[in-house]
Structures are given as structure tokens and as C-alpha cells.
Scaffold this motif. Structure first.
Motif, short mmCIF file in Angstrom:
data_model
loop_
_atom_site.label_atom_id
_atom_site.label_comp_id
_atom_site.label_asym_id
_atom_site.label_seq_id
_atom_site.Cartn_x
_atom_site.Cartn_y
_atom_site.Cartn_z
N GLY A 164 -29.93 10.55 -42.46
CA GLY A 164 -29.05 11.62 -42.01
C GLY A 164 -28.03 12.14 -42.99
N ARG A 165 -27.82 11.46 -44.09
CA ARG A 165 -26.70 11.81 -44.96
C ARG A 165 -26.75 13.25 -45.48
NH1 ARG A 165 -21.85 10.62 -44.94
NH2 ARG A 165 -22.51 8.51 -44.38
N THR A 166 -27.95 13.78 -45.76
CA THR A 166 -28.05 15.14 -46.30
C THR A 166 -28.23 16.21 -45.22
OG1 THR A 166 -30.46 15.04 -46.59
CG2 THR A 166 -29.10 14.24 -48.43
N GLY A 167 -28.18 15.79 -43.96
CA GLY A 167 -28.41 16.74 -42.86
C GLY A 167 -29.84 16.74 -42.38
N LEU A 187 -21.65 19.27 -39.11
CA LEU A 187 -20.35 18.86 -39.62
C LEU A 187 -20.34 18.88 -41.14
CD1 LEU A 187 -17.52 17.84 -38.81
CD2 LEU A 187 -18.40 15.51 -39.11
N GLY A 188 -21.50 18.55 -41.73
CA GLY A 188 -21.59 18.60 -43.19
C GLY A 188 -21.38 20.00 -43.72
N GLY A 189 -21.95 20.98 -43.05
CA GLY A 189 -21.73 22.36 -43.46
C GLY A 189 -20.27 22.74 -43.38
N ALA A 220 -17.89 11.05 -37.87
CA ALA A 220 -16.62 11.76 -38.08
C ALA A 220 -16.58 13.08 -37.30
CB ALA A 220 -16.41 12.02 -39.57
N THR A 221 -15.38 13.57 -37.05
CA THR A 221 -15.18 14.80 -36.29
C THR A 221 -14.58 15.88 -37.19
OG1 THR A 221 -12.92 14.22 -35.64
CG2 THR A 221 -14.73 13.42 -34.23
#
Length: 460
Positions: free
Chosen positions: A265-268, A354-356, A431-432
Motif C-alpha cells: 500500500g505504500r505507493t497507493g 491521503l498520499g495525494g 494517518a489522517t
């Protein structure tokens, strides 16, 4: 720091040698002792709270107090606290986890071999590559190519794959037959006036030239992280992996994807291979597979890798390799529950969304005079700190600027990591947005407040 006699800090200094630490400096400064965790936060011995912006070591996806993982460990401890997988023995958790990993794999895979860390896994892959070459009657085909600034571990063999100077200095590394080609970092390695597309083409051409120089029939495999982690969160140009894979296919060279940081999941995406269209012959996973609640790593092999290895084990009578705790039932049970939670809670999609958001907020800092580059994908990023934006240079002492930033962040309740002058950001998947806002605000404040201190440094 002042350390009371017989305190945890004093006893740590007295008895423990720390990894990735200046041992002499540590004797004076002492450790930061962490006592408990809660979600994406950890708390030190004095009760101070820190946002863990590195998810421990790129690894604690579910945060630091996920009860379901603790309960999974407890159940398995009660049922079968240990068994091995040597000599055709097995147990339910390792069987279930192997099946799950093959089902999750981004490209068809055949078998899973369990180890205990990413370093052990990459070391094992190197052994299996040699084993396979011998099985195919190609004893000369033992050379392996990695990349400068790559990180693949710290065993003698995996540290040789690693392309970071301090992992080689005074260790008499790298070993023979380990070659390094250029990194995919356009910001640092791109030529003046060169486009990212042209840079990617040049890196592929350099790889081709290296293979030609060494002899294509001597090159067994190429190792690569989809996104380089410890080398500085280096995100490849869009067409880089496509061009590299064409070169490897041309010479029938195996591709090993090190997903130790990028996986789950780290890269989406579930795997970094999906993010960049990578089609490897072997995939190495660890870290986030258990959210680091238990040491566990795994190697997924396709039939192109597995079949010759199986033939050779039949010829010899045994595959003479393995680890006592490889596929440990407790670790396997935790991994299964961890993957179940990631799927149930939609954390891969959450990491993409959230990454974006996080990438956008961090890029608002790009205009700061101390920020040379903001880079990243999904929930992994880095800020390259500089003193001269035009020359893309920091201080004469590499890591001096990054060290100041990392120290000041920790003082303000954020644990990050400076890789020389790059500040890494890799928060837990849970994370949020509010926590990301707080993180970026803290980083912004540190960038402003560190100006007087960095002004005293000698520019490079």
C-alpha cells in the motif's frame, strides 16, 4: 544529555551497540527511549508524544497499538508458538500466508520462501540465483546488477547490492560479481537541459552498455526497488522502468523487485510494481507485511525461477538453505491478520487518497529557500534540503543540513529521518488529513527556524 546513574539511558549507553548510529556520539548524547505507542504516535520515557513520520522504519502501516494483531499473536502463541518448515514440515499459518501472497502478487507467481528480514530475503535471492544458474548449466552467469543509492539490506551479500558508500566503507564491500549502474534520480543526476524522458533513455543505455561490457552471458539478474527508499525516496521518471525492462528482456536477465518498503500500500497500490508496471521474476517483501509487529519476510518466485531450482534440489537431494524462524507461525498469523485489516479498511485506497493530499501539502514547501526538491508518491516522500537552490548543493559536510532539520523536528514531536540532506516522510497508513496538516505545519516551522543555524555552515 544528562543521564542519571542506572537510568535506562545510562544502561543503554553502557551495554548496547546501536545500528546506524555514531557509537562515540551516542556515548555522550544517549538514546531516545520509546516506551509505548498509540495509533501513529509513540511516547518516550518522559511521556512526550511524537508523530512517527517514518512509521518506525518505513514499516508500521497499522500504527503502534492495533489490538487485532496482538490478539492474533496471542491466539497463535497458545496454539503453536513455534514450528519450522525444514524437511517438508509445515503448519497452517505459513501455508495460508504463502497462498495469500501468491494470490495478491501483481504478476503470476509460483512459490513463496520465508525469511526473517529484507536483508535475509535479498541475500537468499542471491543464493537462489546462483543455484538456478548452475541448474541451467550456466555457471558463468553469476553477476548481478544493482544501482547506486539503492538499499537492499545489510548482510554481506545484500549490503553489496546496496549502493550507499557508508554501507561499504570499512566493511570491505561490495563482494565480487555485484555491479552498480546509475540511480534514477533526475534531480541530482540529470544533465543540464536534459528532459526526464531523455534521462530515462540514458539510464537504460548505460545499463545496456554495462551488460555488453561485462558480457551478457555473465549477467544473471537486476535488483531494483520500485521507489528507492533509504537512498533518498527516489521516484523514477515515468518511462524509466519500461525502458529498463526492455534492456533486461533483450538479454534474458532476471528482474528482482525489492518491495520491502513499497509493498502493501505504500505507493497507493498494493505493490510498487503495480504503480510502475514492473513485471519481476521475484518479489521480496517484509516490513509492512506484519506492520513490523513480528520479524517476517518473504520471497515470491515465478516458475521461471522456481522450476530450475526445484530440478537442482532434486539432483542434489536437498535445497540446502533455510532459517530456523523462517515462516514462523506467530509471524505468519500476524501477517495474515495485518493483510486482512488492510483489505477490510481499504487502506490501499486510503494511501492513494491521503498520499495525494500529503504530496500536495508538501509541495507547498517547494518554494522555501532551503528546499531544493519535494518528491514522492503515495504515502512516501522526501524533501531535499539545500543551501544553494541553483547549484542544488547543501553544506560542505554532507548531511549537516538534514541533521539539523531532523533534530529540530524531533524536539517538536516529529520523528523523521534524514538520509544525508533529504528528510524522509513515511507515516503509517492509518494517518489522517488532520495529522498530515499538523506534520506539514511542523516541517514548515522548522524550515523557517533552522535558517540561523544553517547560516553558520560552510556551503558545499
Amino acid at each position: 544529555m544528562s543521564m542519571l546513574p542506572n537510568s535506562q539511558e545510562a544502561r543503554d549507553v553502557a551495554y548496547q551497540l546501536h545500528p546506524y548510529t555514531n557509537a562515540r556520539t551516542h556515548q555522550q548524547a544517549g538514546p531516545l527511549v520509546i516506551e509505548r505507542g498509540e495509533g501513529p504516535y509513540v511516547f518516550d520515557a518522559a511521556g512526550k508524544r511524537y508523530f512517527e513520520a517514518m512509521a518506525g522504519l518505513w514499516s508500521v502501516g497499522l500504527g503502534f497499538n492495533e489490538k487485532r494483531l496482538v490478539e492474533a499473536a496471542h491466539r497463535q502463541m497458545q496454539a503453536l508458538p513455534f514450528y519450522h518448515t525444514f524437511s517438508a514440515k509445515s503448519h497452517g499459518p505459513s501455508i495460508d500466508l504463502a497462498e495469500k501472497l501468491v494470490a495478491l502478487a501483481p504478476v503470476p507467481m509460483s512459490k513463496v520462501f520465508f525469511t526473517n528480514s529484507g536483508s535475509e530475503a535479498n541475500d537468499t535471492v542471491l543464493k537462489l540465483i546462483a543455484y538456478r544458474s548452475n541448474a541451467l548449466g550456466q555457471p558463468q552467469r553469476k553477476k548481478v546488477i544493482s544501482r547506486l543509492r539503492a538499499y537492499h539490506g545489510v548482510t554481506i551479500a545484500s549490503a553489496s547490492l546496496t549502493g550507499l558508500p557508508n554501507n561499504h566503507r570499512s566493511f570491505d564491500l561490495p563482494l565480487p560479481n555485484i555491479l552498480h549502474t546509475g540511480s534514477p534520480h533526475f534531480y541530482k543526476d540529470g544533465a543540464p537541459g536534459e528532459s526526464e524522458e531523455a534521462f530515462a533513455t540514458r539510464r537504460a543505455e548505460e545499463l545496456d552498455a554495462l551488460i555488453q561490457k561485462e558480457g551478457p552471458d555473465t549477467i544473471a539478474a537486476f535488483f531494483g526497488e520500485p521507489v528507492m527508499g533509504a537512498g533518498g525516496v527516489i521516484v523514477p521518471p515515468a518511462t524509466y522502468w519500461d525502458k529498463i525492462q526492455k534492456v533486461l528482456k533483450k538479454y534474458d536477465i532476471l528482474l528482482v523487485a525489492d518491495e520491502v518498503i513499497c509493498g502493501f500500500g505504500r505507493t497507493g497500490k498494493m505493490f510498487g510494481c503495480e504503480t510502475y508496471g514492473i513485471k519481476p521474476d521475484a518479489i521480496v517483501v517484509s516490513k509492512q507485511i506484519t506492520s513490523s509487529y513480528f520479524p517476517l519476510s518473504a520471497i515470491m518466485l515465478n516458475d521461471r525461477m522456481f522450476e530450475p531450482i526445484a530440478d537442482e534440489s532434486n539432483k542434489i537431494g536437498v535445497l540446502g538453505h533455510g532459517f530456523t524462524a523462517g515462516g514462523h507461525p506467530v509471524g505468519s498469523a500476524i501477517a495474515l491478520e495485518n493483510l486482512k485489516i488492510i483489505e477490510e479498511r481499504g487502506l490501499v485506497a486510503h494511501a492513494a487518497e491521503l498520499g495525494g493530499y500529503m504530496q500536495g501539502k508538501l509541495r507547498e514547501l517547494a518554494s522555501h529557500p532551503l528546499v531544493g526538491e519535494v518528491r514522492g508518491v503515495g504515502m512516501i516522500a522526501a524533501l531535499e534540503l539545500v543551501l544553494d537552490k541553483g547549484r542544488k548543493t547543501a553544506a560542505a559536510t554532507p548531511g549537516a543540513v538534514g541533521g539539523i532539520a531532523s533534530r529540530m523536528l524531533q524536539e517538536r514531536g516529529v520523528i523523521s529521518r534524514n538520509m544525508l540532506d533529504a528528510i524522509a516522510i513515511c507515516p503509517p497508513l492509518i494517518a489522517t488529513k488532520t495529522q498530515i496538516d499538523e506534520l506539514v505545519a511542523t516541517i514548515s516551522g522548522v524550515l523557517d527556524d533552522m535558517k540561523p543555524e544553517v547560516a553558520k555552515l560552510t556551503p558545499a
